[in-house]
Design a protein around this motif. Structure first.
Motif, PDB file in Angstrom:
ATOM      1  N   PHE A  92       0.830  -1.200   0.000  1.00 14.77           N
ATOM      2  CA  PHE A  92       0.000   0.000   0.000  1.00 14.77           C
ATOM      3  C   PHE A  92       0.872   1.261   0.000  1.00 14.77           C
ATOM      4  CE2 PHE A  92      -3.153  -2.944   2.029  1.00 14.77           C
ATOM      5  CZ  PHE A  92      -4.081  -2.885   0.998  1.00 14.77           C
ATOM      6  N   SER A  93       2.038   1.165   0.626  1.00 15.22           N
ATOM      7  CA  SER A  93       2.883   2.348   0.779  1.00 15.22           C
ATOM      8  C   SER A  93       4.036   2.401  -0.205  1.00 15.22           C
ATOM      9  CB  SER A  93       3.449   2.380   2.198  1.00 15.22           C
ATOM     10  OG  SER A  93       4.147   1.170   2.471  1.00 15.22           O
ATOM     11  N   GLY A  94       4.047   1.560  -1.229  1.00 19.72           N
ATOM     12  CA  GLY A  94       5.120   1.593  -2.210  1.00 19.72           C
ATOM     13  C   GLY A  94       5.508   0.213  -2.661  1.00 19.72           C
ATOM     14  N   LEU A  95       6.797  -0.026  -2.759  1.00 18.66           N
ATOM     15  CA  LEU A  95       7.314  -1.296  -3.244  1.00 18.66           C
ATOM     16  C   LEU A  95       8.287  -1.880  -2.237  1.00 18.66           C
ATOM     17  CD1 LEU A  95       8.188  -0.526  -6.999  1.00 18.66           C
ATOM     18  CD2 LEU A  95       6.219  -1.806  -6.142  1.00 18.66           C
ATOM     19  N   GLU A  96       8.167  -3.156  -1.987  1.00 20.10           N
ATOM     20  CA  GLU A  96       9.200  -3.896  -1.272  1.00 20.10           C
ATOM     21  C   GLU A  96      10.189  -4.396  -2.322  1.00 20.10           C
ATOM     22  OE1 GLU A  96       8.632  -6.925   2.161  1.00 20.10           O
ATOM     23  OE2 GLU A  96       8.707  -8.070   0.278  1.00 20.10           O
ATOM     24  N   VAL A  97      11.475  -4.158  -2.089  1.00 18.04           N
ATOM     25  CA  VAL A  97      12.514  -4.504  -3.054  1.00 18.04           C
ATOM     26  C   VAL A  97      13.475  -5.485  -2.395  1.00 18.04           C
ATOM     27  CG1 VAL A  97      14.314  -3.619  -4.581  1.00 18.04           C
ATOM     28  CG2 VAL A  97      12.306  -2.200  -4.062  1.00 18.04           C
ATOM     29  N   CYS A  98      13.650  -6.651  -3.008  1.00 16.66           N
ATOM     30  CA  CYS A  98      14.538  -7.685  -2.481  1.00 16.66           C
ATOM     31  C   CYS A  98      15.681  -7.918  -3.470  1.00 16.66           C
ATOM     32  CB  CYS A  98      13.781  -8.989  -2.253  1.00 16.66           C
ATOM     33  SG  CYS A  98      12.412  -8.831  -1.091  1.00 16.66           S
ATOM     34  N   PRO A  99      16.848  -7.341  -3.245  1.00 19.15           N
ATOM     35  CA  PRO A  99      17.976  -7.509  -4.172  1.00 19.15           C
ATOM     36  C   PRO A  99      18.412  -8.958  -4.265  1.00 19.15           C
ATOM     37  CG  PRO A  99      18.366  -5.679  -2.651  1.00 19.15           C
ATOM     38  CD  PRO A  99      17.179  -6.431  -2.131  1.00 19.15           C
ATOM     39  N   SER A 100      18.637  -9.421  -5.473  1.00 19.12           N
ATOM     40  CA  SER A 100      18.967 -10.833  -5.683  1.00 19.12           C
ATOM     41  C   SER A 100      20.273 -11.223  -4.999  1.00 19.12           C
ATOM     42  CB  SER A 100      19.059 -11.123  -7.184  1.00 19.12           C
ATOM     43  OG  SER A 100      17.828 -10.857  -7.813  1.00 19.12           O
ATOM     44  N   ARG A 101      21.251 -10.320  -4.986  1.00 20.75           N
ATOM     45  CA  ARG A 101      22.548 -10.639  -4.387  1.00 20.75           C
ATOM     46  C   ARG A 101      22.566 -10.446  -2.873  1.00 20.75           C
ATOM     47  NH1 ARG A 101      27.242 -10.883  -7.465  1.00 20.75           N
ATOM     48  NH2 ARG A 101      28.366 -10.124  -5.620  1.00 20.75           N
ATOM     49  N   ARG A 102      21.525  -9.811  -2.347  1.00 19.44           N
ATOM     50  CA  ARG A 102      21.523  -9.475  -0.915  1.00 19.44           C
ATOM     51  C   ARG A 102      20.225  -9.944  -0.265  1.00 19.44           C
ATOM     52  NH1 ARG A 102      24.585  -5.053   0.564  1.00 19.44           N
ATOM     53  NH2 ARG A 102      23.930  -5.645   2.662  1.00 19.44           N
ATOM     54  N   PRO A 103      20.061 -11.237  -0.096  1.00 22.86           N
ATOM     55  CA  PRO A 103      18.828 -11.724   0.536  1.00 22.86           C
ATOM     56  C   PRO A 103      18.676 -11.236   1.979  1.00 22.86           C
ATOM     57  CG  PRO A 103      20.444 -13.493   0.304  1.00 22.86           C
ATOM     58  CD  PRO A 103      20.964 -12.343  -0.478  1.00 22.86           C
ATOM     59  N   ASP A 104      19.766 -10.772   2.569  1.00 19.30           N
ATOM     60  CA  ASP A 104      19.713 -10.248   3.923  1.00 19.30           C
ATOM     61  C   ASP A 104      19.149  -8.835   3.980  1.00 19.30           C
ATOM     62  OD1 ASP A 104      22.129  -9.499   2.465  1.00 19.30           O
ATOM     63  OD2 ASP A 104      22.698  -8.419   4.287  1.00 19.30           O
ATOM     64  N   LEU A 105      18.979  -8.219   2.819  1.00 22.42           N
ATOM     65  CA  LEU A 105      18.642  -6.801   2.756  1.00 22.42           C
ATOM     66  C   LEU A 105      17.234  -6.627   2.200  1.00 22.42           C
ATOM     67  CD1 LEU A 105      20.009  -4.033   3.260  1.00 22.42           C
ATOM     68  CD2 LEU A 105      20.647  -4.036   0.850  1.00 22.42           C
ATOM     69  N   GLN A 106      16.397  -5.967   2.963  1.00 21.97           N
ATOM     70  CA  GLN A 106      15.038  -5.676   2.516  1.00 21.97           C
ATOM     71  C   GLN A 106      14.914  -4.164   2.349  1.00 21.97           C
ATOM     72  OE1 GLN A 106      11.718  -6.279   5.262  1.00 21.97           O
ATOM     73  NE2 GLN A 106      10.631  -7.386   3.646  1.00 21.97           N
ATOM     74  N   LEU A 107      14.570  -3.762   1.143  1.00 25.02           N
ATOM     75  CA  LEU A 107      14.439  -2.346   0.827  1.00 25.02           C
ATOM     76  C   LEU A 107      12.975  -1.980   0.673  1.00 25.02           C
ATOM     77  CD1 LEU A 107      17.165  -2.159  -1.978  1.00 25.02           C
ATOM     78  CD2 LEU A 107      17.478  -1.753   0.466  1.00 25.02           C
ATOM     79  N   HIS A 108      12.706  -0.711   0.893  1.00 26.14           N
ATOM     80  CA  HIS A 108      11.349  -0.217   0.744  1.00 26.14           C
ATOM     81  C   HIS A 108      11.426   1.087  -0.038  1.00 26.14           C
ATOM     82  CE1 HIS A 108       7.439   1.461   2.656  1.00 26.14           C
ATOM     83  NE2 HIS A 108       7.147   0.705   1.614  1.00 26.14           N
ATOM     84  N   LEU A 109      10.744   1.147  -1.172  1.00 22.71           N
ATOM     85  CA  LEU A 109      10.738   2.332  -2.025  1.00 22.71           C
ATOM     86  C   LEU A 109       9.369   2.987  -1.966  1.00 22.71           C
ATOM     87  CD1 LEU A 109      12.298   4.063  -4.124  1.00 22.71           C
ATOM     88  CD2 LEU A 109      11.335   2.578  -5.904  1.00 22.71           C
ATOM     89  N   ARG A 110       9.328   4.222  -1.513  1.00 20.79           N
ATOM     90  CA  ARG A 110       8.079   4.982  -1.443  1.00 20.79           C
ATOM     91  C   ARG A 110       8.160   6.172  -2.400  1.00 20.79           C
ATOM     92  NH1 ARG A 110       7.402   7.123   4.255  1.00 20.79           N
ATOM     93  NH2 ARG A 110       9.687   7.066   4.293  1.00 20.79           N
ATOM     94  N   SER A 111       6.985   6.690  -2.757  1.00 24.03           N
ATOM     95  CA  SER A 111       6.924   7.812  -3.678  1.00 24.03           C
ATOM     96  C   SER A 111       5.630   8.597  -3.454  1.00 24.03           C
ATOM     97  CB  SER A 111       6.983   7.322  -5.134  1.00 24.03           C
ATOM     98  OG  SER A 111       6.843   8.404  -6.033  1.00 24.03           O
ATOM     99  N   ASN A 112       5.656   9.851  -3.884  1.00 22.62           N
ATOM    100  CA  ASN A 112       4.423  10.649  -3.851  1.00 22.62           C
ATOM    101  C   ASN A 112       3.571  10.398  -5.093  1.00 22.62           C
ATOM    102  OD1 ASN A 112       6.246  11.934  -5.603  1.00 22.62           O
ATOM    103  ND2 ASN A 112       5.298  13.932  -5.274  1.00 22.62           N
ATOM    104  N   ARG A 113       4.045   9.562  -6.015  1.00 21.75           N
ATOM    105  CA  ARG A 113       3.304   9.201  -7.234  1.00 21.75           C
ATOM    106  C   ARG A 113       3.288   7.680  -7.370  1.00 21.75           C
ATOM    107  NH1 ARG A 113       2.348  13.464 -10.726  1.00 21.75           N
ATOM    108  NH2 ARG A 113       3.218  15.451  -9.962  1.00 21.75           N
ATOM    109  N   PRO A 114       2.344   7.154  -8.094  1.00 15.52           N
ATOM    110  CA  PRO A 114       2.228   5.693  -8.214  1.00 15.52           C
ATOM    111  C   PRO A 114       3.497   5.075  -8.813  1.00 15.52           C
ATOM    112  CG  PRO A 114       0.226   6.766  -9.001  1.00 15.52           C
ATOM    113  CD  PRO A 114       1.228   7.855  -8.779  1.00 15.52           C
ATOM    114  N   LEU A 115       3.908   3.950  -8.245  1.00 14.06           N
ATOM    115  CA  LEU A 115       5.056   3.197  -8.740  1.00 14.06           C
ATOM    116  C   LEU A 115       4.567   1.846  -9.246  1.00 14.06           C
ATOM    117  CD1 LEU A 115       7.692   3.841  -5.910  1.00 14.06           C
ATOM    118  CD2 LEU A 115       7.625   4.909  -8.171  1.00 14.06           C
TER     119      LEU A 115
END
Length: 609
Positions: free
Chosen positions: A153-176
């Motif tokens: 609801f608040s953006g995108l969850e991003v899971c880098p292929s080389r870094r399974p230990d790392l969970q990223l979250h990308l938010r924006s003021n416009r639809p992604l």
């Protein structure tokens, strides 16, 4: 040349890579990122300086990954910092409009950057505002190796292929709709992006203006401690911020540079990982920062050095940022290297070298620690006294020297000089505090070693001190550092002659100096290198110590003019083109800006008085 209001200029690219001069540094005391004049972040390690890079297009523009925010068909661009901050502004012009992108690794509201504690929010803010016309804005996030995404609801969850230990979250003021989007915007409209890691508050208020404002405020509060009124004040201010951007705020350590494997020269193999803390770099940083008002950072560095030594129970030339060992050096065959300059290396194989200057660096740090109110506990003193005893013997033995040669070791004059520093500082500490030890013997040995350096390394035929204690007339710019460490007075006749010889025989033109000549001093590696920036600042300091103030001022001004429009310097400079080489930005080079500026200001004030 540093310019707070630079003109627009066309984008330059060679084999898909921007020149280092067209990159800006942002950071939050835990990590940093490089933002290009083209709107691309081509280097960022998450969550720490020394982690595997999330984006390293700087080392492979097709496979390394990047985070680009820019209009299509950029015609020209410029970059500047918000004054006295680590907030970077890039303005990009397309045929149809002008966009301003503001980038920052954000800081906590109310953060006190003088405190020896984390201030980061684990968030990168990228805010684009259309200043005029209309643009098609591209937003493209691509971690190295790709990534999986999941819509929230608040953006995108991003899971880098080389870094399974790392969970990223990308938010924006416009639809992604994904990691690659385009947005048609008109004047006054904006696109805000926030990339988060480590902790998520997915539904908290999305206010990039507030995040940027609190970040800038924290930087400006820190810069209120700045105390300098000498030449090139704007550049010295920027150098202070740059050093702070290379500082691990929680640990008190300092990366030599926030990058790895940037070659010196292009096409060569002298590509090293500098994301660790060298004891000598931290020691020089202490000298520089304390002299312009930043006692807290200086104390943090000193405390870190002593903690790292006490923890390891052995003197290392470099440590990981938390005081542990540096990872083994490995080559990454998947990346082509900056401008196709392989190999790319992670870790540093010089970490276990024998370099006798480390004894002097640690004991000098301990001496400074004591002078500024620190305490030397008995257990620590036992280790320090042992270093002095070791230094008393070690200077006779070959080592790899300050420049970390990877060939056969020699008995370097600089290394012997820093062993003299170790003995001298140990004697001073013992005398000042009344601590037990061989104080009289250390003092006698320090005096003997100082005389021996002046006698044994002197080459009568060449009329200079030599790089090695057996003489021979081979020159090394590290000889210029002997007066800075109070081994030899700058105005001693033999040091005056050596300064002249270095300035002439190691000259790369235009006030630049080579560290040494490879045909005279083989270092075990193929190829030559560029001019080493810090050595020229050492020359400035020697000229000042010899009373040649006008020459020093002229050289200092010429060196400062070589900084990028953002006020940044690399490790080395290509003498024929003026282009930056080596890891960037290099803390050593910015230390030179500060230290030589302070020395000049004091010398001029003394002359006028």
């Amino acid at each position: 040349m540093h310019d707070p209001d630079p003109p627009f200029r066309p984008l330059r690219s060679r084999q898909g890579y921007l020149p280092l001069e067209d990159l800006g540094l942002i950071g939050d005391g835990a990590t940093s990122a490089l933002v290009g004049l083209d709107g691309a972040i081509s280097w960022m390690c998450v969550p720490r300086f020394d982690a595997e890079p999330l984006f390293c297009g700087l080392l492979d523009h097709t496979r390394g990954g990047h985070f680009t925010l820019a209009p299509e068909d950029v015609v020209e661009a410029r970059q500047r910092y918000e004054p006295d901050t680590g907030v970077l502004i890039t303005e990009l012009r397309s045929p149809t409009g002008l966009v301003r992108v503001t980038d920052a690794l954000t800081l906590r509201a109310g953060a006190d950057l003088t405190d020896d504690a984390p201030a980061d929010r684990s968030e990168l803010v990228r805010s684009a505002l259309v200043l005029s016309g209309n643009v098609r804005l591209r937003a493209h996030l691509e971690p190295r190796g790709g990534a999986r995404t999941r819509a929230l609801f608040s953006g995108l969850e991003v899971c880098p292929s080389r870094r399974p230990d790392l969970q990223l979250h990308l938010r924006s003021n416009r639809p992604l709709t994904g990691l690659r989007t385009t947005h048609d915007l008109e004047q006054g409209e904006r696109l805000d992006l926030v990339l988060s890691w480590g902790r998520f508050h997915r539904h908290h208020r999305f206010d990039t203006d507030a995040m940027l404002h609190t970040t800038a405020d924290a930087w400006r509060r820190w810069m209120q401690h700045f105390d300098y009124g000498g030449p090139e004040e704007r550049l010295v201010r920027r150098a202070a911020v740059t050093l702070k951007l290379c500082d691990d705020w929680a640990n008190g350590s300092l990366v030599a540079a926030p990058t790895s494997s940037l070659p010196a020269p292009i096409g060569g193999i002298r590509n090293w990982d500098y994301r660790f803390t060298w004891i000598r770099d931290a020691a020089y940083a202490v000298f520089a920062l304390r002299r312009i008002g930043f006692d807290g950072e200086a104390d943090a560095f000193l405390g870190w050095v002593l903690d790292a030594f006490e923890y390891s129970r052995r003197p290392r030339i470099m440590y990981g940022l938390q005081g542990g060992p540096v990872p083994d050096e490995v080559e990454d065959g998947e990346l082509e290297g900056y401008q196709r300059s392989a190999p790319v290396r992670w870790g540093n194989g010089a970490a276990d070298q024998r370099q006798h200057d480390v004894y002097g660096e640690i004991l000098d740090c301990a001496h400074q620690w004591l002078r500024t109110g620190g305490e030397i506990q008995p257990v620590l003193w036992a280790g320090l006294a042992g270093l002095a005893d070791t230094a008393e013997r070690a200077w006779r033995q070959p080592d790899q020297g300050i420049w970390e040669v990877r060939g056969e070791g020699r008995v370097f004059t600089y290394s012997a000089g820093l062993c003299q520093v170790a003995l001298d500082r140990a004697a001073q500490i013992g005398e000042q505090v009344g601590l037990p030890g061989r104080i009289a013997q250390w003092r006698a040995s320090a005096d003997h070693l100082r005389r021996l350096i002046l006698e044994e390394s002197w080459d009568e035929r060449a009329g200079t001190l030599s790089a090695h204690l057996d003489g021979g007339g081979v020159l090394d710019a590290s000889l210029l550092a002997l007066p800075l460490r109070q081994v030899v007075p700058a105005d001693h006749p033999r040091m005056v002659a050596t300064t002249a010889a270095v300035g002439e025989r190691l000259s790369a033109g235009g006030g630049l100096l080579y560290r040494y000549l490879h045909e005279e001093s083989p270092d075990g590696l193929a190829g030559d290198e560029g001019a080493f920036v810090l050595c020229s600042f050492w020359l400035v300091d020697n000229l000042i110590g010899q009373g040649r103030i006008e020459e020093a001022e002229e050289l200092y001004a010429s060196l400062c003019a070589r900084a990028s429009p953002l006020g940044l310097l690399s490790e080395q400079i290509n003498p024929s083109t003026g282009e930056f080489m080596g890891n960037f930005p290099q803390a050593f080079s910015h230390i030179g800006i500060i230290a030589s500026g302070v020395n000049l200001a004091r010398a001029k004030a003394g002359a006028q008085g």
